[in-house]
Design an enzyme around this catalytic site. Sequence first.
Site, PDB file in Angstrom:
ATOM      1  N   LYS A 144       0.853  -1.185   0.000  1.00 41.47           N
ATOM      2  CA  LYS A 144       0.000   0.000   0.000  1.00 41.47           C
ATOM      3  C   LYS A 144       0.890   1.235   0.000  1.00 41.47           C
ATOM      4  O   LYS A 144       1.679   1.443   0.926  1.00 41.47           O
ATOM      5  CB  LYS A 144      -0.892  -0.018   1.238  1.00 41.47           C
ATOM      6  N   LYS A 171      -2.286  -1.562  -3.756  1.00 42.67           N
ATOM      7  CA  LYS A 171      -3.136  -0.378  -3.720  1.00 42.67           C
ATOM      8  C   LYS A 171      -2.282   0.877  -3.815  1.00 42.67           C
ATOM      9  O   LYS A 171      -1.292   0.959  -3.089  1.00 42.67           O
ATOM     10  CB  LYS A 171      -3.920  -0.386  -2.400  1.00 42.67           C
TER      11      LYS A 171
HETATM   12 ZN   LIG Z   1      -5.809   3.504   8.132  1.00 46.55          ZN
END
Ligand SMILES: [Zn+2]
Length: 328
Positions: free
Chosen positions: A195, A248
Site C-alpha cells: 500500500k 493499492k
Molecule cells: Zn488507516
Amino acid sequence: MEMTIRPRRLRNGARLRKMVRETRMDPSSLIYPMFVKEGDVAAEEIPTMPGQYRYSLDGMERQLDALLAAGVNSVMLFGIPDHKDEMGSGAWDENGIIQKALRRIKKEYRDELYVITDVCMCEYTSHGHCGMLCGHEVDNDRTLDLLSKTALSHIQAGADMVAPSDMMDGRVRAIRETLDENGFQTAPIMSYAVKYASAFYGPFRDAAGSAPSFGDRKGYQMDYHNSREGIKEALLDVEEGADIIMVKPAMSYLDIVTKVRDVVNVPVAAYSVSGEYAMVKAGAAMGYIDEDKIICETAVAAYRAGCDMYLTYYAPEIAKFMKEGRIG
Ligand SMILES: [Zn+2]
C-alpha cells in the site's frame, strides 16, 4: 519471396477477436468497497465521488440489493463511526457500526453476499492515524493488539474475511494468531500488503473522514519510488499467513501488480481507489472522455497486469459490461 507475418489475421472480426482474448474476467472476482455510517439518512452522496454514498444500515441494504441484481456478490466494508477517540475504540466495539452492519447482513443475506471488512484504526481515531500514537509517531507494536481485537470482533460479528490496511509491521501474524486462538482458523486474511502513500486516496478521506489531523502516513505506507520494497512486503505477509495479497492503488501501480503476481503463489487483488474513480467521473462530466470505455479499459488493464480480484467503485458497471460480453 519472403512471407509476410500477419498478426492482423487474428483481429479479423469481433467473434475471432473475442475467441483469442488473453485476459478473461468474471463478475465473481469483483469487490465493491462500501461506506457504512450511523444515523437515519439512508444515503449521503460523497461530494468528491459522485455516485458513491455513505449508507445507513437501511440504505446499505438497498445498495446491497442493487449490487446483487448487477451480479456483484462481494463487498469490502468501511465503517464511519459517530464517535472517535484517541485509541480508536469504536473499531472493536461490539456495537460499532461495522459490527452492527455485519450482523444485519448475515441475518438478511446469509450466504448470498461475501463480506470482507477493512481493518484499520484511522476511521476511528480522533487524530486520524492508522494506529495508537506515542508522541507524534504511531506505535507499531501496541497497535497490533488493537488491530487484532478489531479483526476478531469483525469475524465474531459475521465477516467472511478481514483485510488489514494499516501497514504496521507484523500485523498479519498478530491477527492470524488471534483468530486461530479464538477458533477462527478458517477465516481468511486479505492483506493490504503493498500500500503506497498516495494522493489518489484524497476523495476517500473525505468519504471516511479519516484524514490525519497532523503529519502524513509516509512513516508506514510505502514510498512510490519503490518496487522491490513492494515484493518484500508481499513475501513477508505471505510468510505471516496472508491468504490474499493486495496492491493499492491500482492504475498507477500496475507494474507492481505484475511483479507481485510473479513472486507470490496466493491470489493477488488490486484496489482501484477513490482518486482513480474521481478522475474518471470528472473527466466524463467535462465531456473529455467516454466514461464507459474508460471503465472497461482500466479494468481490463488491471487484470492483464495480473490481478485475480479487483476492488472498484465501478464494480456494478463492470459486472454489466462483463455480462454483455463487452469485456472479459
Ligand atoms: Zn488507516
